[in-house]
Design a protein around this motif. Structure first.
Motif, PDB file in Angstrom:
ATOM      1  N   CYS A  60      23.602  45.392 -61.424  1.00  0.00           N
ATOM      2  CA  CYS A  60      22.744  46.196 -60.543  1.00  0.00           C
ATOM      3  C   CYS A  60      23.670  47.088 -59.707  1.00  0.00           C
ATOM      4  O   CYS A  60      24.361  46.597 -58.796  1.00  0.00           O
ATOM      5  N   ARG A  61      23.679  48.363 -60.003  1.00  0.00           N
ATOM      6  CA  ARG A  61      24.622  49.286 -59.380  1.00  0.00           C
ATOM      7  C   ARG A  61      24.092  49.802 -58.048  1.00  0.00           C
ATOM      8  O   ARG A  61      22.901  50.015 -57.888  1.00  0.00           O
ATOM      9  N   ARG A  62      25.037  49.958 -57.111  1.00  0.00           N
ATOM     10  CA  ARG A  62      24.769  50.515 -55.783  1.00  0.00           C
ATOM     11  C   ARG A  62      23.792  49.640 -54.996  1.00  0.00           C
ATOM     12  O   ARG A  62      22.775  50.096 -54.481  1.00  0.00           O
ATOM     13  N   VAL A  63      24.133  48.355 -54.925  1.00  0.00           N
ATOM     14  CA  VAL A  63      23.396  47.437 -54.053  1.00  0.00           C
ATOM     15  C   VAL A  63      24.030  47.515 -52.665  1.00  0.00           C
ATOM     16  O   VAL A  63      25.248  47.352 -52.520  1.00  0.00           O
ATOM     17  N   GLN A  64      23.204  47.749 -51.648  1.00  0.00           N
ATOM     18  CA  GLN A  64      23.712  47.930 -50.289  1.00  0.00           C
ATOM     19  C   GLN A  64      23.610  46.624 -49.510  1.00  0.00           C
ATOM     20  O   GLN A  64      22.545  46.007 -49.426  1.00  0.00           O
ATOM     21  N   ARG A  65      24.742  46.187 -48.983  1.00  0.00           N
ATOM     22  CA  ARG A  65      24.792  45.009 -48.126  1.00  0.00           C
ATOM     23  C   ARG A  65      25.347  45.409 -46.768  1.00  0.00           C
ATOM     24  O   ARG A  65      26.026  46.429 -46.624  1.00  0.00           O
ATOM     25  N   THR A  66      25.097  44.573 -45.774  1.00  0.00           N
ATOM     26  CA  THR A  66      25.619  44.785 -44.428  1.00  0.00           C
ATOM     27  C   THR A  66      26.670  43.726 -44.141  1.00  0.00           C
ATOM     28  O   THR A  66      26.399  42.525 -44.255  1.00  0.00           O
ATOM     29  N   THR A  67      27.875  44.139 -43.806  1.00  0.00           N
ATOM     30  CA  THR A  67      28.964  43.213 -43.542  1.00  0.00           C
ATOM     31  C   THR A  67      28.791  42.559 -42.179  1.00  0.00           C
ATOM     32  O   THR A  67      27.902  42.919 -41.395  1.00  0.00           O
ATOM     33  N   ALA A  68      29.671  41.591 -41.890  1.00  0.00           N
ATOM     34  CA  ALA A  68      29.599  40.879 -40.611  1.00  0.00           C
ATOM     35  C   ALA A  68      29.857  41.811 -39.431  1.00  0.00           C
ATOM     36  O   ALA A  68      29.361  41.584 -38.322  1.00  0.00           O
ATOM     37  N   SER A  69      30.631  42.882 -39.689  1.00  0.00           N
ATOM     38  CA  SER A  69      30.921  43.836 -38.603  1.00  0.00           C
ATOM     39  C   SER A  69      29.818  44.868 -38.429  1.00  0.00           C
ATOM     40  O   SER A  69      29.931  45.733 -37.562  1.00  0.00           O
ATOM     41  N   GLY A  70      28.762  44.805 -39.261  1.00  0.00           N
ATOM     42  CA  GLY A  70      27.661  45.735 -39.141  1.00  0.00           C
ATOM     43  C   GLY A  70      27.775  46.976 -39.999  1.00  0.00           C
ATOM     44  O   GLY A  70      26.895  47.843 -39.953  1.00  0.00           O
TER      45      GLY A  70
END
Length: 806
Positions: free
Chosen positions: A95-105
């Motif tokens: 699944c290409r270009r899955v957006q996640r949010t890191t611990a730093s935001g």
């Protein structure tokens, strides 16, 4: 697995018919097709510590699917195989270009691989499979993106990506415990494709009529319906003709396994039974303070209660503290609690409230644990103490005692340090045993799973065996039935690990039983992960691989290997004294005939123990493998795949070889063993080209050659002289051939080197003789004529004006 979508799973036309029904957009169709094209390109479970990787033979897809866990993803794959609403599925789809949010935001965009892409009749679904224990551990983390909404788990980054592309996303969680469910699923999957005879169809029809009226025990159906068996019950479950509590009750417990007419009723009964099992297997929740009190607090409570009794009897005067305690005891008794629990002290909570160490000490401890112990840079605890002292001095504080450091080191997982210092083998030696609630169970059907393992024949107590085999080491492969522990097949070879040993074992399996297993469990040895194994198993057998160095997952075969070495290899007579191992011993065992005889002798002893002694030896439950085999056959029959002993099977169990030179239409095909030919082959070579050459895994005089679309046998010139040899003697010649070629090449090299040395010495002697021979004096007619080359040599050695002395 091929990644071409036209040849894997659903056809292009079938997929587009589904796209039309669900009204998928062009963007969604392109994205799904890209995911299908990338399916299976990721290597799963290569570095897994405890996952059993499975190359699943998918009937619904018509090809193999590799999943990374047999207690999670494989269970879901079985569900998909048996679900009539599922058209097909793909594994490890990108699944290409899955957006996640890191611990730093910050936003992080990457390519994620989701476990399954499933094509239902009315939707396309993305499924991520996770065990409940892993999900609960993630939920405990403060920055974990995993979310639980009621009883449903989800992962927002994947869910949002799926929604944007017109897909449905869900997280599938296997039931806990999983062993019974997996056991029933694999048995149903094994028999679901079997064609039924007319009398079996009649029995199934009558059984379905009884089930439609009320839930019926499997035992009752077997007794009431003529010809109905437990195997037919598995067939009905696999075909959704009946339903049962297969998450909680093994199908071989026929006196407890009910069959239901509706899926909802069976699911409700299954959940009740599974809930009772989970409650019975859960950790105890103790509310009684007496059971959790320390020995000191319990002793003081008894003393206080005795003092209260003396005060009430008037033997001791009452005090204000004892009066308050007496009121607490009366209140506890009124509430139904024991008087002793009200007298418990809290001495266990006394002691230091704050650490006596400086912050620098704590920092030094964390630093050396993280950077030196867990990474494996320091192996011994004593060396860790030296590093800790150096770190304390660097921070400007005096080193403290080692008690706090040792306590912190012991709190770390020992497997992490073992993995970093000793690799996979050290990890498995140090790891804790798997909780029995989380283990998979043995299959319920005979012939379903074959556990295969190999070992060197232990020669510690029989050193003369070293001289019996040209390659100096005997190796045996053994196959054990996973359900009964019965010995199914073997192969005895010598030399290094080899693929044809597995081919020999498969031939022995079919020769003895007439069928092939549904699944083979192997370790990750080079011969077990070869292309030949995958090609042989394609379309009929699933492959299950233990983790690297994880011998515990193949314990059935490991135990048999241990018994073979203890009861067979250690029983051979030892060799003579070392000083007697002279030319007499060497000459004896260099004989090909004597070595072949020794091989046959060891082979016969091995067979007697493997197929006579092992099946008759009872286990800890008092039953022998032979007895368990009879019970399993009586209940379910054989769960293997029928396989005939024909030319097709012999070619499948032959090993691909590369010809040493171009094929000669006049002479045949040449391999490392020499020329092979036959009249039929030479006739075919006039008009066709050789597509493939396979060497028979047992007979060194036979190869199989594919010309165009036909297979031909070709024979070595020893075929007539070796016709009377037994299978074991032919196998010996086949195994000895590489060693013989190596020895012959070495001997030819020695002879050629000696011939070169003799020629060099002869040329040097001839040159010296020519240099010292005198020339004839002028005028001597009786002197022999001097050859021109002699004159040339003399002139080259000395100038003409220096020849006057002659």
């Amino acid at each position: 697995m091929s990644t071409d979508p036209q040849f894997v799973g659903l056809s292009f036309e079938e997929r587009h018919q589904l796209y039309t029904r669900i009204k998928a957009s062009e963007l969604s169709i392109r994205q799904i097709e890209n995911m299908i094209a990338g399916s299976g390109t990721k290597t799963v479970g290569q570095a897994a510590l405890r996952n059993v990787r499975v190359r699943h033979n998918s009937v619904k897809n018509g090809s193999a699917r590799t999943v990374e866990s047999h207690t999670c993803e494989l269970v879901f794959a079985y569900e998909l195989e048996l679900d009539p609403e599922v058209l097909g599925y793909y594994v490890q789809v990108p699944c290409r270009r899955v957006q996640r949010t890191t611990a730093s935001g910050r936003n992080h965009i990457s390519t994620a691989h989701v476990d399954f892409l499933v094509f239902h009749r009315d939707r396309v679904e993305l499924v991520e499979c996770k065990p409940l224990s892993w999900l609960e551990s993630q939920l405990a983390l403060s920055d974990s993106p995993w979310v639980k909404q009621g009883a449903v788990w989800t992962y927002p980054p994947y869910a949002q990506w799926a929604q944007q592309h017109g897909l449905v996303f869900r997280v599938w969680v296997p039931p806990t415990p999983t062993g019974v469910y997996l056991q029933n699923l694999e048995a149903c999957y094994a028999v679901a494709g079997d064609p039924l005879q007319q009398h079996e169809i009649t029995a199934v029809t009558k059984a379905a009529g009884l089930i439609a009226k009320r839930p019926v025990l499997l035992d009752s159906l077997i007794a009431e319906v003529p010809g109905f068996t437990a195997r037919l019950a598995l067939w009905m479950l696999g075909k959704s003709a009946a339903f049962g509590p297969w998450q909680s009750t093994p199908a071989d417990m026929t006196d407890r396994f009910h069959l239901y007419a509706t899926k909802e009723q069976a699911k409700e009964a299954d959940e009740l039974l599974l809930g009772a099992i989970v409650n019975a297997q859960s950790q105890p929740a103790v509310a009684d303070p007496l059971l959790v009190a320390t020995a000191t607090d319990l002793q003081r409570a008894r003393q206080r209660l005795s003092r209260l009794a003396l005060i009430e009897a008037g033997s001791l005067p009452s005090t204000r503290r004892m009066g308050a305690l007496q009121r607490q005891v009366r209140k506890a008794v009124a509430e139904g609690r024991s008087a002793l629990s009200a007298c418990l002290t809290k001495y266990a909570f006394s002691g230091n409230r704050a650490s006596r160490l400086l912050p620098e000490h704590e920092q030094a401890i964390e630093t050396v644990i993280a950077l030196h112990w867990n990474t494996g840079r320091v192996h011994r605890p004593k060396d860790l103490l030296y590093v800790f002292e150096e770190e304390c001095l660097r921070l400007g504080v005096e080193p403290c005692g080692r008690a706090r450091l040792d306590a912190r080191r012991r709190s770390e997982s020992p497997t992490r340090h073992a993995l970093s210092t000793g690799g996979f083998r050290a990890y498995h030696a140090a790891r804790t045993r798997t909780d029995p609630r989380h283990r998979s169970l043995a299959p319920i059907g005979y012939g379903h799973t074959l556990h295969v393992d190999s070992s060197d024949l232990d020669v510690r107590c029989a050193p003369n065996l070293i001289y019996n085999f040209p390659a100096e080491k005997a190796k045996f492969y053994i196959g054990i039935d996973g359900a009964t522990g019965d010995t199914m097949a073997h192969s005895l070879v010598f030399g290094s690990a080899r693929t044809d040993a597995l081919a020999l074992l498969m031939r022995e399996y079919v020769k003895r039983h007439g069928f092939l297993p549904r699944m083979i469990h192997l370790d990750r040895g080079s011969e077990n992960t070869s292309h030949w194994v995958e090609e042989f198993c394609e379309g009929s057998i699933s492959l299950r691989y233990s983790p690297t160095a994880g011998s515990a997952w193949n314990g059935v075969a490991e135990n048999a290997i241990k018994q073979v070495n203890e009861q067979v290899a250690h029983r051979f007579a030892g060799s003579t004294a070392p000083d007697q191992r002279g030319r007499k011993v060497d000459g004896r065992f260099k004989s090909r005939k004597n070595a072949r005889t020794s091989f046959v002798t060891v082979h016969d002893e091995f067979i007697k123990f493997a197929y006579q002694d092992l099946p008759a030896t009872p286990g800890i439950d008092g039953s022998s493998p032979a007895e368990r085999r009879q019970e399993a056959l009586a209940a379910f029959g054989s769960l293997g795949t029928p396989c005939g002993w024909d030319d097709s099977f012999l070619i499948r169990t032959s090993i691909k070889v590369q010809p040493r030179r171009k094929v000669d239409p006049q002479r045949g095909v040449r391999t490392a063993d020499g020329w092979f030919t036959s009249d039929d082959l030479l006739m075919a070579l006039r008009t066709g080209k050789v597509g493939e050459v396979r060497s028979d895994c047992c007979d060194p005089c036979v190869i199989y050659v594919r010309v165009q679309m036909r297979w031909f046998k070709a024979f070595h010139n020893r075929v007539q002289s070796d016709a009377q040899l037994s299978d074991q003697e032919r196998l010996f010649d086949l195994l000895w051939a590489p060693t013989q070629r190596s020895q012959s090449a070495r001997r030819r090299e020695e002879i050629a080197r000696g011939r070169h040395s003799r020629r060099t010495l002869a040329q040097a002697a001839e040159a010296a003789t020519v240099h010292l021979a005198p020339l004839p004096k002028p005028g001597n007619d009786d002197a022999p004529e001097v050859p021109p080359e002699r004159l040339g040599v003399e002139l080259e050695i000395a100038p003409f004006d220096e020849q006057e002395d002659y």
